[in-house]
Motif scaffolding. Sequence first.
Motif, PDB file in Angstrom:
ATOM      1  N   SER A 146     -34.807  14.738  25.406  1.00 43.51           N
ATOM      2  CA  SER A 146     -35.457  14.404  24.295  1.00 43.51           C
ATOM      3  C   SER A 146     -35.468  15.624  23.665  1.00 43.51           C
ATOM      4  CB  SER A 146     -36.864  13.987  25.134  1.00 43.51           C
ATOM      5  OG  SER A 146     -36.715  12.587  25.840  1.00 43.51           O
ATOM      6  N   CYS A 147     -35.227  14.776  22.143  1.00 43.93           N
ATOM      7  CA  CYS A 147     -35.619  16.048  21.227  1.00 43.93           C
ATOM      8  C   CYS A 147     -36.520  15.376  20.055  1.00 43.93           C
ATOM      9  CB  CYS A 147     -34.376  16.704  20.864  1.00 43.93           C
ATOM     10  SG  CYS A 147     -34.652  17.111  19.361  1.00 43.93           S
ATOM     11  N   ALA A 148     -37.802  15.804  19.324  1.00 45.28           N
ATOM     12  CA  ALA A 148     -38.320  15.246  19.265  1.00 45.28           C
ATOM     13  C   ALA A 148     -38.563  16.573  17.628  1.00 45.28           C
ATOM     14  CB  ALA A 148     -39.593  15.733  19.380  1.00 45.28           C
ATOM     15  N   ALA A 149     -37.690  16.627  16.258  1.00 44.35           N
ATOM     16  CA  ALA A 149     -38.525  16.572  15.121  1.00 44.35           C
ATOM     17  C   ALA A 149     -40.201  17.116  14.636  1.00 44.35           C
ATOM     18  CB  ALA A 149     -37.167  15.628  14.229  1.00 44.35           C
ATOM     19  N   SER A 150     -39.909  17.629  14.377  1.00 43.60           N
ATOM     20  CA  SER A 150     -41.602  17.728  13.385  1.00 43.60           C
ATOM     21  C   SER A 150     -41.065  16.820  12.145  1.00 43.60           C
ATOM     22  CB  SER A 150     -42.219  19.442  12.907  1.00 43.60           C
ATOM     23  OG  SER A 150     -40.642  20.074  12.260  1.00 43.60           O
ATOM     24  N   VAL A 151     -40.224  16.264  11.836  1.00 41.42           N
ATOM     25  CA  VAL A 151     -40.146  16.312  10.419  1.00 41.42           C
ATOM     26  C   VAL A 151     -39.435  15.188  10.869  1.00 41.42           C
ATOM     27  CG1 VAL A 151     -41.085  17.934   9.253  1.00 41.42           C
ATOM     28  CG2 VAL A 151     -38.393  17.403   9.043  1.00 41.42           C
ATOM     29  N   ARG A 152     -39.480  14.070   9.404  1.00 42.06           N
ATOM     30  CA  ARG A 152     -39.035  12.462   9.475  1.00 42.06           C
ATOM     31  C   ARG A 152     -37.489  12.846   8.913  1.00 42.06           C
ATOM     32  NH1 ARG A 152     -38.199   9.381   3.813  1.00 42.06           N
ATOM     33  NH2 ARG A 152     -36.782   8.071   4.688  1.00 42.06           N
ATOM     34  N   ILE A 153     -36.856  12.789   9.495  1.00 44.74           N
ATOM     35  CA  ILE A 153     -35.504  12.327   9.486  1.00 44.74           C
ATOM     36  C   ILE A 153     -35.284  11.529   8.707  1.00 44.74           C
ATOM     37  CG2 ILE A 153     -33.125  11.935  11.153  1.00 44.74           C
ATOM     38  CD1 ILE A 153     -34.431  13.301  13.240  1.00 44.74           C
ATOM     39  N   TYR A 154     -33.860  11.824   7.833  1.00 45.98           N
ATOM     40  CA  TYR A 154     -33.456  11.368   7.069  1.00 45.98           C
ATOM     41  C   TYR A 154     -32.282   9.832   7.100  1.00 45.98           C
ATOM     42  CZ  TYR A 154     -36.553  13.046   3.257  1.00 45.98           C
ATOM     43  OH  TYR A 154     -37.564  13.927   3.272  1.00 45.98           O
ATOM     44  N   SER A 155     -31.640   8.820   6.929  1.00 44.65           N
ATOM     45  CA  SER A 155     -30.605   7.898   6.775  1.00 44.65           C
ATOM     46  C   SER A 155     -29.329   8.729   6.826  1.00 44.65           C
ATOM     47  CB  SER A 155     -30.790   6.489   6.313  1.00 44.65           C
ATOM     48  OG  SER A 155     -30.704   6.642   4.936  1.00 44.65           O
ATOM     49  N   SER A 156     -28.824   9.701   6.040  1.00 44.12           N
ATOM     50  CA  SER A 156     -28.312  10.357   5.830  1.00 44.12           C
ATOM     51  C   SER A 156     -27.798  11.422   7.197  1.00 44.12           C
ATOM     52  CB  SER A 156     -28.027  10.710   4.267  1.00 44.12           C
ATOM     53  OG  SER A 156     -28.730  11.830   4.416  1.00 44.12           O
ATOM     54  N   VAL A 216     -38.776  22.648   9.676  1.00 47.75           N
ATOM     55  CA  VAL A 216     -38.107  21.581  10.238  1.00 47.75           C
ATOM     56  C   VAL A 216     -37.542  22.470  11.927  1.00 47.75           C
ATOM     57  CG1 VAL A 216     -36.320  19.969  11.448  1.00 47.75           C
ATOM     58  CG2 VAL A 216     -36.700  21.123   8.888  1.00 47.75           C
ATOM     59  N   GLN A 217     -38.530  21.565  12.420  1.00 47.66           N
ATOM     60  CA  GLN A 217     -38.948  22.310  13.803  1.00 47.66           C
ATOM     61  C   GLN A 217     -38.698  21.227  15.479  1.00 47.66           C
ATOM     62  OE1 GLN A 217     -42.544  23.651  14.947  1.00 47.66           O
ATOM     63  NE2 GLN A 217     -41.954  25.499  14.061  1.00 47.66           N
ATOM     64  N   LEU A 218     -37.510  21.135  16.159  1.00 54.02           N
ATOM     65  CA  LEU A 218     -37.089  20.962  17.249  1.00 54.02           C
ATOM     66  C   LEU A 218     -37.133  20.765  18.010  1.00 54.02           C
ATOM     67  CD1 LEU A 218     -33.137  19.873  15.351  1.00 54.02           C
ATOM     68  CD2 LEU A 218     -35.291  18.685  15.171  1.00 54.02           C
ATOM     69  N   GLN A 219     -37.822  20.111  19.062  1.00 56.27           N
ATOM     70  CA  GLN A 219     -38.021  20.357  20.375  1.00 56.27           C
ATOM     71  C   GLN A 219     -37.151  19.183  21.682  1.00 56.27           C
ATOM     72  OE1 GLN A 219     -40.963  22.722  21.442  1.00 56.27           O
ATOM     73  NE2 GLN A 219     -40.382  22.511  23.384  1.00 56.27           N
ATOM     74  N   ALA A 220     -37.029  20.265  22.062  1.00 47.19           N
ATOM     75  CA  ALA A 220     -35.826  19.654  23.458  1.00 47.19           C
ATOM     76  C   ALA A 220     -36.706  19.922  24.377  1.00 47.19           C
ATOM     77  CB  ALA A 220     -34.712  20.414  23.976  1.00 47.19           C
TER      78      ALA A 220
END
Length: 121
Positions: A20-30, A1-5
């Motif tokens: 902004s912070c974009a995640a490289s994978v789907r973020i789950y509802s939990s 998982v990568q987070l790009q701020a």
Amino acid sequence: VQLQASGGGLVQPGGSLRLSCAASVRIYSSNFMGWFRQAPGKEREFVAGIKWGVGTTYVASSVKGRFTISKHSAKNTVYLQMNSLKPEDTAVYYCAIARSYSTVQSEYDYWGQGTEVTVSS
């Protein structure tokens, strides 16, 4: 998982920035997405967070009324709108993912690289 701020920079007191912070994978509802900041010589502190599924937000008292956290689920991106910025908001801002609600940095599994915010005239 990568987070790009992104979105940091130099701004005058009273000004605004949106991180902004974009995640490289789907973020789950939990999951819980948080923003932390670390000023020079200080401990890293929780700034704001959002429960991904329901969108409930939490904001530290030091920034309440000035900072707003939001998300774009389809883009797996979280935002931090910062208004009425003060010199004491100067810090490196980090986004991070936790499995559930937390304001404790040790409970976060993944961290972005940080984006620097400088508030100065």
